[in-house]
Scaffold this active site. Structure first.
Site, PDB file in Angstrom:
ATOM      1  N   GLU A 187       0.905  -1.154   0.084  1.00 46.22           N
ATOM      2  CA  GLU A 187      -0.074  -0.002   0.071  1.00 46.22           C
ATOM      3  C   GLU A 187       0.724   1.131   0.006  1.00 46.22           C
ATOM      4  O   GLU A 187       1.570   1.575   1.010  1.00 46.22           O
ATOM      5  CB  GLU A 187      -0.946  -0.039   1.282  1.00 46.22           C
ATOM      6  CG  GLU A 187      -1.721  -1.298   1.368  1.00 46.22           C
ATOM      7  CD  GLU A 187      -2.648  -1.438   0.250  1.00 46.22           C
ATOM      8  OE1 GLU A 187      -3.054  -0.611  -0.797  1.00 46.22           O
ATOM      9  OE2 GLU A 187      -3.290  -2.482   0.101  1.00 46.22           O
ATOM     10  N   CYS A 191      -2.385   8.731   3.116  1.00 49.47           N
ATOM     11  CA  CYS A 191      -1.999   8.086   1.922  1.00 49.47           C
ATOM     12  C   CYS A 191      -3.082   8.595   0.807  1.00 49.47           C
ATOM     13  O   CYS A 191      -2.710   8.702  -0.455  1.00 49.47           O
ATOM     14  CB  CYS A 191      -1.546   6.895   1.889  1.00 49.47           C
ATOM     15  SG  CYS A 191      -3.106   5.876   2.888  1.00 49.47           S
TER      16      CYS A 191
END
Length: 464
Positions: free
Chosen positions: A214, A248
């Site tokens: 990720e 993020c």
């Protein structure tokens, strides 16, 4: 620091425990998930205090919203759907092989390793653990060395709520993280930067360990000409300045019709003022974690200024050596060669870029690296469909930001430069499971007719 031998010893302990219980019952899995939720629910004040100490300042409401709430919701969802996820699935059998039967068994992998980042040190360490435990695995977590107080609390509480062969937390520095990545896990999940993600993937490849990465990236927000500017500005401001931009999936930059750019800037200014009336002094505005990150952000901003970009500060600045909070700042029309457009901002700077129209914005996104998320503000169904067909991203949100992450039934993960694989909900259960093929031959069947010597007439009959 935890050395490599201690890490290997703990992995061996978990692997041996898994060998004695390779397919935990639904009751066992539910119990582990309940303990994970209780560990978070009963200690939420300590968690908020630890994260606040590591950051220098973290808004308590943001910790509850982004660290506690998603975890409790994920556990609730997993416990509710666990029996259905565990149930074997029937698979269709070609008529030539009938009356044989086939099914797919969802089998635990074994021991799952999780390398967690610093920006959300609680939720991003434990949300993958929810899926891994639901799938019947044992879990080892390496939390970030950049949040030592939170990491120590996580290790302490994990030891209190779990046996070490169920779930354990291994603290340590960057060397510990490298040794952790080199362990022969049955699956390894990493959340962080693309640069470190490549190192993790190389280390895992030596053991043929499957990985989920990720990685984030430059998440765009497109504001179409039919969008309500006040609404778009408010939702982008929320997504951008939650945790001071250290998310993020935060909006990394905004693409908007050039003619509407001045009005959008004023709308953003109003949204920031409404959210943080005391500016950076507001308790609801968080600090940037780490001196290195703050200096990087200042360097990126200085470069933009030096190249003639218009820089609009939406809050009072504090000298870097006197505070850890950096104000919301807009950088207007930066060129593609600048660092602020080459690398993920991951902080409170927001580039806003005027483009020709929605199609120009979409083309720019489609021709760039695939982001972890893509935000679009438009009420036009045709534009929405066109965006879905012409772009690639880990996730898409229309007329809002961030909240898709809190929907447990939606897979969360990147594509291309933004990551590899997805987890959360049933997608996470499957990520940490082996899809085992099972074929059951009927006692009376006709496949013996296909034994040598081969009959040409039968092959023709079967269309072979």
């Amino acid at each position: 620091m935890t050395d490599a031998r201690a890490l290997q010893a703990r992995l061996d302990q978990q692997r041996n425990a898994f060998a004695t219980e390779p397919f935990p019952s639904a009751a066992t899995r539910r119990d582990r998930l309940a303990r994970l939720a209780n560990m978070t629910r009963h200690h939420r004040d300590e968690i908020a205090q630890a994260i606040h100490q590591d950051f220098g300042h973290r808004a308590e409401a943001e910790t509850r919203l982004a660290e506690v709430f998603p975890l409790l919701q994920a556990v609730r969802h997993a416990r509710r759907h666990l029996k259905r996820w565990m149930r074997p699935r029937r698979a269709s059998v070609p008529w030539r092989l009938q009356p044989a039967r086939a099914r797919i068994h969802r089998q635990p992998l074994g021991v799952v390793g999780i390398i967690a980042p610093a920006n959300y040190p609680w939720s991003l360490a434990l949300l993958p653990a929810v899926d891994a435990l639901a799938a019947g695995n044992r879990v080892m977590i390496k939390p970030s060395e950049q949040t030592p107080t939170t990491s120590a609390l996580l290790a302490q509480l994990a030891e209190r709520y779990f046996a070490p062969e169920e779930l354990c937390v291994m603290t340590g520095d960057a060397d510990t993280a490298r040794a952790f990545a080199a362990l022969p896990f049955d699956h390894l999940l990493f959340t962080g930067s693309a640069r470190i993600g490549r190192d993790v993937a190389r280390a895992a490849a030596a053991n043929l360990t499957p990985v989920t990465l990720e990685l984030g990236g430059k998440t765009p927000a497109i504001v179409a000409d039919d969008a309500d500017l006040a609404h778009a500005a408010r939702r982008i401001a929320f997504g951008k300045w939650l945790n001071a931009g250290q998310t993020c999936i935060a909006p990394d930059h905004v693409l908007i019709d050039a003619a509407r750019l001045p009005a959008f800037i004023e709308a953003i200014r109003g949204a920031v003022k409404a959210f943080y009336p005391q500016g950076t002094a507001s308790d609801d505005y968080s600090a940037v974690l780490g001196e290195g990150a703050r200096r990087r952000l200042e360097g990126v901003l200085d470069e933009a200024r030096d190249h003639g970009c218009r820089v609009i500060e939406l809050g009072e600045r504090q000298p870097l050596d006197q505070g850890k909070k950096l104000p919301p700042i807009l950088v207007v029309d930066p060129t593609a060669n600048l660092s602020i457009m080459q690398e993920e901002v991951f902080g409170p700077w927001l580039p806003v870029i005027g483009v020709g129209d929605f199609e120009a914005a979409l083309a720019r996104v489609a021709n760039g690296p695939s982001p972890l998320a893509l935000y679009a503000f438009t009420d036009d169904p045709k534009r929405r469909q066109r965006l879905l067909e012409k772009s690639r991203s880990g996730g898409v949100v229309f007329n809002d930001t961030l909240w898709h992450y809190t929907v447990p039934a939606l897979p969360f993960g990147g594509i291309g430069e933004s990551g590899l694989g997805a987890y959360q909900g049933e997608a996470g259960f499957l990520r940490f499971s082996h899809q085992r093929s099972v074929f059951l031959q009927a006692r009376h069947n006709a496949v013996g007719l296909l034994d040598p010597p081969y009959r040409k007439w039968l092959l023709r009959l079967l269309g072979l």
